[in-house]
Motif scaffolding. Structure first.
Motif, PDB file in Angstrom:
ATOM      1  N   ILE A   1       0.847  -1.198   0.000  1.00 32.23           N
ATOM      2  CA  ILE A   1       0.000   0.000   0.000  1.00 32.23           C
ATOM      3  C   ILE A   1       0.881   1.247   0.000  1.00 32.23           C
ATOM      4  N   PRO A   2       0.620   2.200  -0.921  1.00 29.62           N
ATOM      5  CA  PRO A   2       1.434   3.420  -0.969  1.00 29.62           C
ATOM      6  C   PRO A   2       1.389   4.159   0.370  1.00 29.62           C
ATOM      7  N   THR A   3       2.498   4.760   0.740  1.00 25.24           N
ATOM      8  CA  THR A   3       2.578   5.441   2.045  1.00 25.24           C
ATOM      9  C   THR A   3       2.844   6.935   1.918  1.00 25.24           C
TER      10      THR A   3
ATOM     11  N   ASN B   1      -5.624   0.959  -6.708  1.00 25.86           N
ATOM     12  CA  ASN B   1      -5.980   0.920  -8.127  1.00 25.86           C
ATOM     13  C   ASN B   1      -7.480   1.117  -8.366  1.00 25.86           C
ATOM     14  N   ALA B   2      -8.233   1.534  -7.334  1.00 24.48           N
ATOM     15  CA  ALA B   2      -9.671   1.720  -7.457  1.00 24.48           C
ATOM     16  C   ALA B   2      -9.977   2.869  -8.418  1.00 24.48           C
ATOM     17  N   HIS B   3     -10.926   2.615  -9.312  1.00 23.99           N
ATOM     18  CA  HIS B   3     -11.390   3.622 -10.259  1.00 23.99           C
ATOM     19  C   HIS B   3     -12.395   4.522  -9.526  1.00 23.99           C
TER      20      HIS B   3
ATOM     21  N   LEU C   1     -15.412   3.104  -6.730  1.00 21.34           N
ATOM     22  CA  LEU C   1     -15.833   3.882  -5.561  1.00 21.34           C
ATOM     23  C   LEU C   1     -17.207   4.501  -5.739  1.00 21.34           C
ATOM     24  N   GLY C   2     -17.723   4.495  -6.973  1.00 19.15           N
ATOM     25  CA  GLY C   2     -19.080   4.992  -7.209  1.00 19.15           C
ATOM     26  C   GLY C   2     -19.218   6.491  -7.097  1.00 19.15           C
ATOM     27  N   LEU C   3     -18.147   7.242  -7.381  1.00 17.44           N
ATOM     28  CA  LEU C   3     -18.246   8.704  -7.324  1.00 17.44           C
ATOM     29  C   LEU C   3     -19.149   9.200  -8.452  1.00 17.44           C
ATOM     30  N   ASP C   4     -20.228   9.877  -8.081  1.00 19.39           N
ATOM     31  CA  ASP C   4     -21.078  10.482  -9.102  1.00 19.39           C
ATOM     32  C   ASP C   4     -20.603  11.911  -9.358  1.00 19.39           C
TER      33      ASP C   4
ATOM     34  N   LYS D   1      -3.263   6.998  -9.366  1.00 20.58           N
ATOM     35  CA  LYS D   1      -2.878   7.919 -10.441  1.00 20.58           C
ATOM     36  C   LYS D   1      -3.076   9.369 -10.005  1.00 20.58           C
ATOM     37  N   ILE D   2      -4.207   9.644  -9.340  1.00 24.95           N
ATOM     38  CA  ILE D   2      -4.461  11.003  -8.841  1.00 24.95           C
ATOM     39  C   ILE D   2      -3.419  11.373  -7.789  1.00 24.95           C
ATOM     40  N   ALA D   3      -3.142  10.452  -6.885  1.00 19.73           N
ATOM     41  CA  ALA D   3      -2.162  10.718  -5.827  1.00 19.73           C
ATOM     42  C   ALA D   3      -0.788  11.021  -6.421  1.00 19.73           C
TER      43      ALA D   3
END
Length: 833
Positions: free
Chosen positions: A533-535, A557-559, A564-567, A599-601
């Motif tokens: 897990i990235p730290t 790696n969650a999209h 995550l279900g971000l609307d 990727k965002i991080a």
């Protein structure tokens, strides 16, 4: 003079492979001659002490040694059991306990799994590692003879949808009838070079890419690396003349080719011309570059394993390439029918093979019997009796019909969806239609899930990125699924859409295992476990934020949308959090390029200058004026209301209740349920013109793109939302309108109901009202779904009802309570009989 079909005369001792003084196999840049092939097979045979029909397992990847072992077993009159090289220990243990082989051929890649399974099983067997067999002195010559006609030459295990896999016993005569059928039409020639892509524990590639080419004296090319580049290189370097694949391969190649053709008007016109002329030689010349892309030597392609989309076959034919489709099962060794070269009928599985009989049962099931039919399932007489009836007919489980000597497979009995009203739905037809209309979908299945006809889609993320789509589900729903629904009867309409981020479960040759899809949706298929897990602090900060926002575990790696279900509103909050905490603005382009948490991080790690965690400040977001989306006039709005008044007086009658609540004196947010395309018109017919002039509607831009609807959108009180744009700008525009004393009409479900049931209200309207100190007037509509459900072409005549509920102040209640109370009040009235 009567032309007779040539008959192959086989001697009692059947010659199978002999030295053709040429290359037999290409592998890893090396050529293996027929002489070497026979010498290798004879050397392997010398290691075996087998009596007739004793079993030896082959458990390795596609490589020359697989064929050495195969031919060596046959040379000793043994039964060859080909097993999947990707089998897990438990699977391999089951196989060897079931067939109890005397020998097992493995490679370095499969040795450990085999040894562990053998130890667990207790089966007494001899393991031969082909990577440790010395062939440097192999020099035996001669001929490889086939097993006796009625001897069990092969046992292959079916994957099966229920119960344990079953070993299919195939005699050499089962295989021989396939060879004779292919020879009748000269499908294989000694000059052929066949690219072997599929694993040879399946009868389809084993026969088409292994057994038949060797018997014919052709050449086989194995690929060590299964990639598109390796395939392209092999086609050119080895001058491949034919390739066997599953529909997924041809559909992928077809999509790429047609994208290029459709992007050029001249080439597209030439394609249409070739389609009409139907001249193979002319097409080859016009589309010479396509043929060169496949190496320039292709005679034809072969498709099997499942039904090929007729459009794919038709378009390849227009390009001058035959895709010869076959049909059969492991139990039929495998072919029941196949398409002779130059006789392709798109949508058909070809002509019935000589020596095989086919009839269509009363319920449409394809039944077959003949020389190709298996001896039975190994040690499973009851299972054999379940599929072969007392008259010797094998029940395939597939549905089909015979037309002009061609067999058409229309579906799988078990896959047919039978609705509660008795209607039958063939999901494959729906899937092929939808897949042909978009490049945003990589894989899909249509199933009945939670009593709704549901499309389960694995998107093509490369195309999603190219088209800059940030709201995948809504884009597919409004742009693709709704279009399909508009062209099909009500009982075939897709009522729900599920997007998944992982590939759909498939067999090793790429056939989707439909029965496993519900388990995938319910998370019962083993999930990938997070390791390392990235730290770094940027990752920890956004991971913690997203965990709190969605109340679910966040993997690196969650999209953002799919996992995550971000609307749209969640994304606005997330963007605001990032901007306030990192000082970085996440644009649409950045989100498209970086759709996962990690990727965002990593993007923030490279681009942020500071990190100070701050809460989302909605007041700050909404205080920015945005006049771009505000309507310029309502000239068309009032005209449309007048024009539609007779329709809503005579054809569709509106029963109105609580009209006094619609007469508002301060900026108000009207919120209602969304049953039908009629809802906006019902609302406008129910309020007075003074209120209408002062009221703006939030609507999706997708509904106002063409023709009259486009003109209406530009000249009415409509604020258009683009689902792939930043919702913050729309919220700012709505806030600007409220500050100017205007009212806003919002359907917070986000989309029309597909089944008449209300969906969860999105909370953004509550945030708007709260921050702008606007009142809320809930309204309910019922009866509209029954008159004009999604994509019925014209509404039915009848009565609809609308009720305006008392005004709600946004001052005292929190946003969540406002939204919950509004939803419950409307739903209680809508559901009341």
């Amino acid at each position: 003079m009567i032309k007779k079909t040539p008959v192959i005369i086989w001697e009692e001792k059947l010659e199978f492979v002999k030295n053709h003084n040429k290359t037999a196999i290409f592998y890893e840049g090396k050529e293996y001659s027929y002489k070497e092939l026979i010498a290798g097979a004879k050397e392997y045979a010398s290691l075996l002490d087998l009596v007739k029909e004793e079993k030896a397992v082959i458990f390795m990847e596609n490589r020359p040694e697989l064929l050495y072992a195969f031919l060596g077993i046959w040379d000793k009159k043994g039964t060859c059991v080909c097993l999947d090289a990707a089998s897990k220990v438990s699977e391999f243990q089951y196989f060897i306990e079931d067939c109890t082989p005397k020998y097992i051929f493995v490679s370095n890649n499969t040795y450990d799994i085999a040894k562990e399974a053998i130890n667990l099983s207790g089966v007494q067997t001899i393991v031969l590692n082909v990577d440790e067999i010395d062939l440097s002195k192999a020099d035996k010559e001669g001929i490889i003879y086939a097993p006796d006609r009625e001897a069990v030459a092969l046992i292959l295990y079916t994957s099966g949808t229920t119960g344990s896999p079953k070993g299919v016993m195939l005699t050499f005569d089962n295989i021989l009838v396939n060879i004779e059928g292919l020879n009748k039409y000269k499908m294989y020639e000694p000059t052929d070079r066949v690219l072997a892509l599929l694993p040879m524990h399946h009868i389809f590639p084993l026969l088409g890419s292994g057994i038949v080419p060797l018997q014919q004296g052709a050449t086989i090319a194995f690929l060590k690396e299964l990639s598109s580049q390796a395939m392209v290189d092999a086609l050119k370097n080895y001058k491949i003349t034919m390739m066997i694949g599953v529909p997924r391969l041809w559909e992928m190649l077809h999509k790429k080719i047609m994208e290029k053709i459709n992007s050029n008007k001249v080439i597209k016109s030439l394609f249409k011309l070739c389609e009409k002329l139907d001249n193979k030689e002319l097409s080859k010349k016009i589309f010479k570059k396509v043929h060169e892309g496949f190496g320039g030597n292709i005679r034809f392609f072969v498709s099997g394993g499942s039904k090929l989309n007729p459009e794919v076959s038709r378009d390849f034919k227009t390009l001058g390439i035959d895709v010869c489709e076959g049909y059969g099962l492991t139990e039929t060794a495998p072919m029941i029918s196949f398409t002779p070269i130059n006789q392709v009928v798109p949508g058909s599985a070809g002509k019935i093979m000589d020596g095989v009989q086919v009839k269509i049962a009363e319920d449409g099931e394809i039944l077959s019997k003949g020389r190709n039919l298996m001896k039975g399932y190994y040690k499973k007489p009851e299972a054999t009796a379940e599929v072969i009836d007392s008259e010797g007919w094998f029940h395939t489980g597939d549905l089909g019909e015979l037309k002009n000597d061609y067999l058409f497979v229309t579906g799988r009995k078990k896959e047919m969806i039978v609705l509660s009203n008795g209607k039958n739905i063939n999901p494959v037809e729906i899937e092929q239609f939808i897949l042909s209309k978009t490049d945003l979908i990589e894989e899909m299945v249509v199933i009945e899930y939670n009593s709704l006809l549901t499309a389960v889609i694995y998107p093509n993320f490369t195309k999603v990125k190219e088209h800059r789509v940030t709201n995948i589900a809504e884009t597919l729903k409004t742009g693709i699924i709704d279009k399909y629904n508009g062209s099909t009867p009500n009982y075939k309409k897709i009522l729900d859409l599920k997007i998944v981020q992982q590939e759909l479960p498939k067999t090793k040759i790429g056939k989707i295992r439909r029965f496993m899809v519900p388990a995938l949706l319910e998370g019962k298929i083993e999930e990938e476990k997070e390791e390392n897990i990235p730290t770094f602090e940027e990752y920890k900060a956004i991971s913690d934020y997203l965990t709190n926002l969605k109340g679910k575990k966040v993997m690196s790696n969650a999209h953002l949308e799919l996992d995550l279900g971000l609307d749209s509103l969640d994304l606005v909050e997330f963007i605001a959090f990032v901007e306030s905490s990192f000082g970085v603005t996440l644009t649409e382009e950045v989100l498209t390029e970086n759709p996962t948490v990690i990727k965002i991080a990593e993007y923030l790690k490279e681009n942020s200058t500071s990190l100070e965690i701050k809460d989302v400040d909605w007041k700050k977001i909404l205080e920015k004026d945005n006049f771009e989306g505000l309507p310029k006039s309502n000239s068309m709005g009032k005209l449309v209301k007048a024009l539609f008044k007779p329709l809503f007086s005579l054809y569709i009658k509106i029963e109105k209740e609580g009209l006094e609540n619609s007469k508002v004196t301060k900026p108000t947010v009207f919120v209602g349920n969304h049953q039908s395309f009629l809802d906006g018109f019902i609302f406008t017919q129910s309020i007075d013109n003074k209120t209408l002039d002062n009221t703006y509607f939030l609507a999706k831009v997708a509904h106002f793109k063409k023709g009259f609807m486009s003109y209406l959108g530009e000249n009415s009180n409509i604020m258009l939302i683009d689902i792939n744009k930043n919702l913050a700008e729309t919220l700012q525009c709505a806030a600007t309108a409220l500050r100017q004393g205007k009212n806003i009409v919002i359907f917070p479900e986000g989309t029309r109901s597909r089944d008449g049931e209300m969906r969860e209200f999105k909370k953004f309207y509550g945030i708007l009202a709260k921050e702008l100190n606007a009142d809320i007037v809930p309204f309910g509509i019922k009866g509209a779904y029954e008159l004009f459900p999604a994509h019925r072409k014209m509404p039915k005549s009848g009565t609809v009802k609308i009720k305006f509920f008392p005004r709600v102040s946004s001052e005292t209640l929190p946003v969540e309570d406002i939204v919950k109370n509004n939803f419950n009040e409307i739903k209680e009235w809508v559901d009341k009989i």
